[in-house]
Design an enzyme around this catalytic site. Structure first.
Site, PDB file in Angstrom:
ATOM      1  N   HIS A  88      -8.011 -14.622   6.512  1.00  0.00           N
ATOM      2  CA  HIS A  88      -6.952 -14.348   5.885  1.00  0.00           C
ATOM      3  C   HIS A  88      -5.615 -15.018   6.075  1.00  0.00           C
ATOM      4  CE1 HIS A  88      -8.480 -10.371   5.381  1.00  0.00           C
ATOM      5  NE2 HIS A  88      -8.805 -10.107   6.775  1.00  0.00           N
TER       6      HIS A  88
ATOM      7  N   HIS B 147     -11.927 -15.318  10.821  1.00  0.00           N
ATOM      8  CA  HIS B 147     -11.588 -14.057  10.238  1.00  0.00           C
ATOM      9  C   HIS B 147     -10.007 -13.855  10.062  1.00  0.00           C
ATOM     10  CE1 HIS B 147     -13.186  -9.768   8.887  1.00  0.00           C
ATOM     11  NE2 HIS B 147     -11.279  -9.363   8.781  1.00  0.00           N
ATOM     12  N   GLU B 148      -9.875 -14.230  11.607  1.00  0.00           N
ATOM     13  CA  GLU B 148      -8.054 -13.579  10.770  1.00  0.00           C
ATOM     14  C   GLU B 148      -6.854 -15.088  10.196  1.00  0.00           C
ATOM     15  OE1 GLU B 148      -6.753 -10.853  11.337  1.00  0.00           O
ATOM     16  OE2 GLU B 148      -7.859  -9.681  12.114  1.00  0.00           O
TER      17      GLU B 148
ATOM     18  N   GLU C 291     -12.079  -9.679   1.466  1.00  0.00           N
ATOM     19  CA  GLU C 291     -12.675  -8.954   2.846  1.00  0.00           C
ATOM     20  C   GLU C 291     -14.519  -9.559   2.747  1.00  0.00           C
ATOM     21  OE1 GLU C 291     -11.303  -7.452   4.906  1.00  0.00           O
ATOM     22  OE2 GLU C 291      -9.688  -6.963   4.594  1.00  0.00           O
TER      23      GLU C 291
END
EC number: 3.4.17.17
Length: 471
Positions: A285, A280-281, A316
């Site tokens: 992103h 995710h991070e 997102e």
């Protein structure tokens, strides 16, 4: 990757052990509009620190979230909304989140024992956030009630019958409140279906977490997993990694001492969830932000020139999917519950919403935080109303899954912070040399198989999505 298990507060090195319990602080990224995160640190800094100066001897610049770091004419890196949580020990620039009511989720030292991943997150107020927020309070900071702790006490003392009367710092971001004042019900059937699928299989969310998260990891195990993941993504030496026991989220990205820094919550680092957090991070992103800085649409003028759609739903949605990718039980619980809560908040008072959520969440502290999240911006919560921004997670997930068979996912990542709808339009204009695609997209057939598994696990029906989102 630089591994740092030492100083956990980011303003300065820790003094002698505090005599009072450490306070907690968490803050959301100030993204009140969609736009391109940039690569906010000098590339000369993207190297391992072989000989790091002790933090206590370093000059301490103002700590900034990952989304606010400025770099000359490039503007600021702004990622789509997610949590920035920094632990604190009561020093300058630190705020106090406030004391949760007695009951579950409290330990004698004042820290929270509630699973970090089960909670939504609320930004600190100007009063709480100190110097940084007082200079330029972001939208999400401005929407956190300044009297939230006092109103929480009243609410719990009333046995959940009181409707909080919230106060806010001035000026209120009225344009933002108007933009997000209406809830969508477009995907409410999908949200309820996901929630009920979890409860049908596990009984309660707490049982679901225990069964699917696995055991808590030791520091050594975390270091090993993080180190291997950074090597897979080619990020070794670019990101400082710190461990903390005081974060309210699973992990947070920020810029500290001009370096991208990932803080990981020791109390929420579970065996089967840690790599999902890293996907995710870092894998979503961070890499999309790095790629975005290379593109001609890396700033607002470029986005306008190319006629780009808002990036936030795709950003997102993609990150949320990557969080559960490769799990045996890839339930999209949090995105679904946020969507449902906001949908109900638009039609209910605070106390009605709190009671309504009991069918899905037994923990009163967790319900309180979801309700406050959905009622942000309201003063008199006895009235129906919501702040609908958090519906973007499920919205983005559903849209990506609807078009999963036609989206070019590696290209979507390489083009940076763009919507999946703009990929074909931007294909001839993208700067693709030396862009970075996460390792888990290298085997695209397996990646697509996992998306099918997410569809099936969450009971998302292909025909129904086609009716909701026709071509």
């Amino acid at each position: 990757m630089v591994l740092d298990s030492g100083a956990q507060a980011y303003d300065q090195a820790p003094p002698s052990p505090p005599t009072s319990p450490p306070s907690l602080r968490h803050r959301l990224k100030p993204s009140d509009r969609d736009g391109p995160p940039l690569y906010p640190w000098s590339q000369s800094l993207a190297l391992p620190l072989a000989l790091a100066v002790p933090p206590a001897l370093q000059p301490q610049p103002e700590q900034q979230p990952f989304s606010q770091m400025l770099l000359g004419h490039r503007g600021h890196m702004r990622r789509s909304e997610s949590t920035y949580s920094v632990n604190s020990t009561g020093r300058r620039g630190r705020g106090t989140l406030g004391r949760p009511p007695p009951g579950r989720g409290r330990n004698p030292g004042g820290g929270t024992l509630r699973p970090a991943a089960s909670l939504p997150h609320i930004a600190k107020t100007q009063r709480d956030a100190g110097h940084i927020a007082s200079k330029s309070p972001c939208m999400l900071v401005a929407l956190r009630p300044t009297n939230m702790d006092r109103e929480r006490d009243k609410f719990f003392q009333s046995h959940y019958t009181y409707n909080p009367q919230f106060e806010y710092q001035e000026p209120m971001p009225t344009a933002v409140l108007e933009k997000y004042c209406e809830a969508s019900g477009q995907f409410i059937h999908q949200a309820v279906g996901i929630i009920e699928a979890v409860l049908e299989k596990f009984g309660t969310y707490e049982h679901f977490e225990a069964a699917t998260g696995g055991q808590l990891l030791t520091k050594c195990q975390i270091w090993s997993i993080v180190r291997k993941y950074m090597q897979k993504e080619g990020c070794a030496g670019e990101v400082v990694v710190q461990l903390s026991e005081d974060l309210l989220s699973q992990a947070v990205m920020m810029v500290e001492n001009s370096r991208p820094t990932l803080a990981i919550n020791l109390t929420g680092a579970r065996q089967y969830w840690l790599e999902g957090m890293l996907r995710h991070e870092i894998g979503t992103h961070y890499l999309r932000g790095v790629n975005n800085a290379r593109q001609p649409w890396h700033n607002a003028e470029g986005r306008l020139r190319y006629g780009l759609r808002p990036a936030n739903p795709t950003e997102e949605g993609l990150a949320s999917l990557h969080s559960v990718l490769f799990r045996k039980q890839p339930f999209l619980w949090r995105a679904a519950l946020l969507y449902y809560t906001i949908h109900r908040a638009a039609r209910m008072s605070f106390r009605q919403l709190f009671q309504d959520l009991e069918r899905y969440v037994q923990d009163a502290d967790v319900r309180w935080e979801y309700c406050v999240r959905a009622k942000r911006g309201q003063t008199d919560t006895s009235l129906p109303g919501c702040f609908s921004k958090d519906q973007v997670y499920l919205d983005g997930i559903v849209r990506i899954l609807r078009h999963r068979q036609t989206i070019d996912f590696p290209l979507l990542t390489s083009l940076g912070k763009v919507s999946y709808e703009d990929v074909d339009h931007l294909r001839p204009h993208g700067v693709l040399d030396n862009t970075r695609v996460p390792h888990f997209m290298q085997d695209l057939a397996r990646y697509r198989q996992q998306l099918e598994h997410i569809m099936a696990t969450n009971r998302l029906d292909e025909a129904e999505l086609g009716r909701l989102l026709p071509d």
